[in-house]
Scaffold this motif. Sequence first.
Motif, PDB file in Angstrom:
ATOM      1  N   SER A 290       0.835  -1.187   0.000  1.00  0.00           N
ATOM      2  CA  SER A 290       0.000   0.000   0.000  1.00  0.00           C
ATOM      3  C   SER A 290       0.871   1.239   0.000  1.00  0.00           C
ATOM      4  N   SER A 291       0.501   2.187  -0.845  1.00  0.00           N
ATOM      5  CA  SER A 291       1.153   3.499  -0.820  1.00  0.00           C
ATOM      6  C   SER A 291       0.085   4.573  -0.653  1.00  0.00           C
ATOM      7  N   ASP A 292      -1.010   4.218   0.041  1.00  0.00           N
ATOM      8  CA  ASP A 292      -2.151   5.110   0.119  1.00  0.00           C
ATOM      9  C   ASP A 292      -2.115   6.030   1.340  1.00  0.00           C
ATOM     10  N   MET A 293      -0.921   6.336   1.828  1.00  0.00           N
ATOM     11  CA  MET A 293      -0.769   7.273   2.931  1.00  0.00           C
ATOM     12  C   MET A 293      -0.046   8.543   2.494  1.00  0.00           C
ATOM     13  N   THR A 294       0.401   8.570   1.240  1.00  0.00           N
ATOM     14  CA  THR A 294       1.280   9.642   0.799  1.00  0.00           C
ATOM     15  C   THR A 294       0.554  10.970   0.634  1.00  0.00           C
ATOM     16  N   VAL A 295       1.180  12.007   1.141  1.00  0.00           N
ATOM     17  CA  VAL A 295       0.761  13.376   0.840  1.00  0.00           C
ATOM     18  C   VAL A 295       1.968  14.122   0.294  1.00  0.00           C
ATOM     19  N   LYS A 296       1.828  14.640  -0.915  1.00  0.00           N
ATOM     20  CA  LYS A 296       2.814  15.558  -1.472  1.00  0.00           C
ATOM     21  C   LYS A 296       2.082  16.866  -1.723  1.00  0.00           C
ATOM     22  N   PHE A 297       2.519  17.925  -1.068  1.00  0.00           N
ATOM     23  CA  PHE A 297       1.818  19.203  -1.205  1.00  0.00           C
ATOM     24  C   PHE A 297       2.801  20.308  -1.567  1.00  0.00           C
ATOM     25  N   TRP A 298       2.271  21.329  -2.186  1.00  0.00           N
ATOM     26  CA  TRP A 298       3.069  22.496  -2.564  1.00  0.00           C
ATOM     27  C   TRP A 298       2.505  23.732  -1.871  1.00  0.00           C
ATOM     28  N   ALA A 299       3.392  24.600  -1.432  1.00  0.00           N
ATOM     29  CA  ALA A 299       2.970  25.816  -0.746  1.00  0.00           C
ATOM     30  C   ALA A 299       3.844  26.988  -1.168  1.00  0.00           C
ATOM     31  N   LEU A 300       3.211  28.067  -1.573  1.00  0.00           N
ATOM     32  CA  LEU A 300       3.921  29.317  -1.837  1.00  0.00           C
ATOM     33  C   LEU A 300       4.011  30.061  -0.510  1.00  0.00           C
TER      34      LEU A 300
ATOM     35  N   ALA B 255       3.939  23.813  11.346  1.00  0.00           N
ATOM     36  CA  ALA B 255       4.497  22.752  12.183  1.00  0.00           C
ATOM     37  C   ALA B 255       5.979  22.544  11.913  1.00  0.00           C
ATOM     38  N   LEU B 256       6.407  22.809  10.682  1.00  0.00           N
ATOM     39  CA  LEU B 256       7.811  22.629  10.333  1.00  0.00           C
ATOM     40  C   LEU B 256       8.601  23.929  10.392  1.00  0.00           C
ATOM     41  N   THR B 257       7.952  25.020  10.035  1.00  0.00           N
ATOM     42  CA  THR B 257       8.640  26.317   9.976  1.00  0.00           C
ATOM     43  C   THR B 257       7.785  27.362  10.673  1.00  0.00           C
ATOM     44  N   PRO B 258       7.870  27.484  11.985  1.00  0.00           N
ATOM     45  CA  PRO B 258       7.036  28.434  12.721  1.00  0.00           C
ATOM     46  C   PRO B 258       7.188  29.853  12.186  1.00  0.00           C
ATOM     47  N   GLY B 259       6.052  30.525  12.022  1.00  0.00           N
ATOM     48  CA  GLY B 259       6.068  31.903  11.545  1.00  0.00           C
ATOM     49  C   GLY B 259       5.981  32.050  10.052  1.00  0.00           C
ATOM     50  N   ALA B 260       6.169  30.958   9.304  1.00  0.00           N
ATOM     51  CA  ALA B 260       6.059  31.033   7.850  1.00  0.00           C
ATOM     52  C   ALA B 260       4.589  31.165   7.463  1.00  0.00           C
ATOM     53  N   HIS B 261       4.320  31.977   6.477  1.00  0.00           N
ATOM     54  CA  HIS B 261       2.938  32.241   6.075  1.00  0.00           C
ATOM     55  C   HIS B 261       2.707  31.728   4.663  1.00  0.00           C
ATOM     56  N   VAL B 262       1.684  30.884   4.488  1.00  0.00           N
ATOM     57  CA  VAL B 262       1.343  30.328   3.185  1.00  0.00           C
ATOM     58  C   VAL B 262       0.446  31.295   2.421  1.00  0.00           C
ATOM     59  N   ILE B 263       0.849  31.614   1.202  1.00  0.00           N
ATOM     60  CA  ILE B 263       0.077  32.512   0.341  1.00  0.00           C
ATOM     61  C   ILE B 263      -0.903  31.717  -0.518  1.00  0.00           C
ATOM     62  N   LYS B 264      -0.402  30.649  -1.133  1.00  0.00           N
ATOM     63  CA  LYS B 264      -1.214  29.772  -1.962  1.00  0.00           C
ATOM     64  C   LYS B 264      -0.743  28.341  -1.752  1.00  0.00           C
ATOM     65  N   SER B 265      -1.634  27.376  -1.997  1.00  0.00           N
ATOM     66  CA  SER B 265      -1.250  25.975  -1.866  1.00  0.00           C
ATOM     67  C   SER B 265      -1.930  25.144  -2.940  1.00  0.00           C
ATOM     68  N   ASP B 266      -1.404  23.945  -3.149  1.00  0.00           N
ATOM     69  CA  ASP B 266      -1.922  23.077  -4.202  1.00  0.00           C
ATOM     70  C   ASP B 266      -1.492  21.643  -3.904  1.00  0.00           C
ATOM     71  N   TRP B 267      -2.348  20.673  -4.241  1.00  0.00           N
ATOM     72  CA  TRP B 267      -1.977  19.267  -4.117  1.00  0.00           C
ATOM     73  C   TRP B 267      -2.947  18.432  -4.923  1.00  0.00           C
ATOM     74  N   HIS B 268      -2.586  17.190  -5.150  1.00  0.00           N
ATOM     75  CA  HIS B 268      -3.502  16.227  -5.757  1.00  0.00           C
ATOM     76  C   HIS B 268      -3.570  15.030  -4.827  1.00  0.00           C
ATOM     77  N   ASP B 269      -4.783  14.609  -4.494  1.00  0.00           N
ATOM     78  CA  ASP B 269      -4.965  13.490  -3.578  1.00  0.00           C
ATOM     79  C   ASP B 269      -4.878  12.183  -4.355  1.00  0.00           C
ATOM     80  N   TRP B 270      -3.668  11.648  -4.457  1.00  0.00           N
ATOM     81  CA  TRP B 270      -3.456  10.387  -5.161  1.00  0.00           C
ATOM     82  C   TRP B 270      -4.133   9.219  -4.457  1.00  0.00           C
ATOM     83  N   ASN B 271      -4.399   9.368  -3.174  1.00  0.00           N
ATOM     84  CA  ASN B 271      -4.991   8.265  -2.420  1.00  0.00           C
ATOM     85  C   ASN B 271      -6.448   8.022  -2.802  1.00  0.00           C
ATOM     86  N   THR B 272      -7.185   9.076  -3.115  1.00  0.00           N
ATOM     87  CA  THR B 272      -8.581   8.927  -3.523  1.00  0.00           C
ATOM     88  C   THR B 272      -8.743   8.965  -5.043  1.00  0.00           C
TER      89      THR B 272
END
Length: 437
Positions: free
Chosen positions: A285-295, A353-370
């Motif tokens: 199973s590889s149905d746990m993967t999340v790959k996300f992009w954030a500006l 959670a990884l970079t405190p204080g960083a602000h996301v302007i836009k985000s994008d991802w594709h849910d390969w699991n569903t």
Amino acid sequence: MTDSEQFDVVVVGAGFAGLTAARNLKDKGITAVVLESRDRLGGRTWYRKFADTDQLIEMGGNWLTMNYQPLMQAELDRYDIPIELSPEMAASEWLINGKRTRGFPVPLDEIKSLEKAVLHCVRAADRIDPYAPLDTQGLEDLDVSWDEFFAPLDLPRATWDFLSMFPVFYAARDTASMSALMLLQQLALVGNSPWSFFAIGHHRFTHGTKSMIDAIAGDCADVRLNTHVASVTQDDDGVEVTTSEGDVLRARCVIWTTPLNCWNDVTFTPALSQGKQDAAAGAHSSDMTVKFWALVEKNDVDAVMAGPSTNRGLAVLSREYDVEGSALKVGFSCDPTAFDFNSVEGTDAAVEALTPGAHVIKSDWHDWNTDVLAKGSWFGARPGMLSTTHSELSRPEGRILFASSDIAVSFMGWMEGALETAHKASADAVALLGSRP
């Protein structure tokens, strides 16, 4: 018999494996048609625009490791396709066992424990022939979870959290559900060098995976999008492929290249072997993967590598592009429920959670699991799978041949693995057609 189109070979799937197999057959003068369910080429690679910008990103497969992937190098040379290095991470941090540091990932008083763990991996990987099926080498004792593999060492917390990062980053699995054997084989593939293993996959296509997918597709005679296969029936004379629209194609053999997790969604007559059915049903199973992009608004951290103990499976957040004064970063998690990646707010929480204080302007991802045509991303082997069924996954069944990065002997889950299986399946098809006119 139903009226049908006639071909030497029907190839199902237009990712790297399917297109390469069809190209190889055309080179041999064999007529092949490629059937693809999606409205695009590429399968689990997908080079497209980020959110509502003109910046192109890889939503699926991305990186190469050129020193150890000769099949990919041959394709790059054939089509004169440029590659480049991902940006150098000049300012990177570790988030290990709840502590944020720069420099060495574990405390100085744990260096001996880390050295012991690395030596444990090297000794195990030295037993592996990475170019032979893993169920033929007596490696059952290594086909255990990452947890169980390291349990005898009784490692201190920071060292264990650092090592726990690798199943997440390399296969998007947690330490309990990831086979140590698969990761150890990858160590063997890079010359049993821990540093090479750590630095694996830094090259990328200058113009995206689409540049090579389009080049290979240009050498294929017949590629049909939006064509979903519902059933495959074979007899002594050939194979009949029926689409969900009721169209029938008749061929002397079929090359099947869809993701392993989707094999049970198609009716095969006769049925596929029990080993293949079990694997498709969840032995892998590889149905746990999340790959996300954030500006993300510019900050002084290019990358964060994190142990999963305190960050719900998040493993990495790394700058890949500079866009209008901001940093476009890619991140990975092994828990699709940890954050709401469909929203800027949810992605912002993950980045925070990884970079405190960083602000996301836009985000994008594709849910390969569903995604019903993928049901997961790249391959991740569960404990006990590879030492018992590795050979079975690629074994031909009559006139049906198989190719996919999921079932490669080497570089499972990589584009290199897709090429390996494509070359084997197309060669097997040439042999089959030559022996049975």
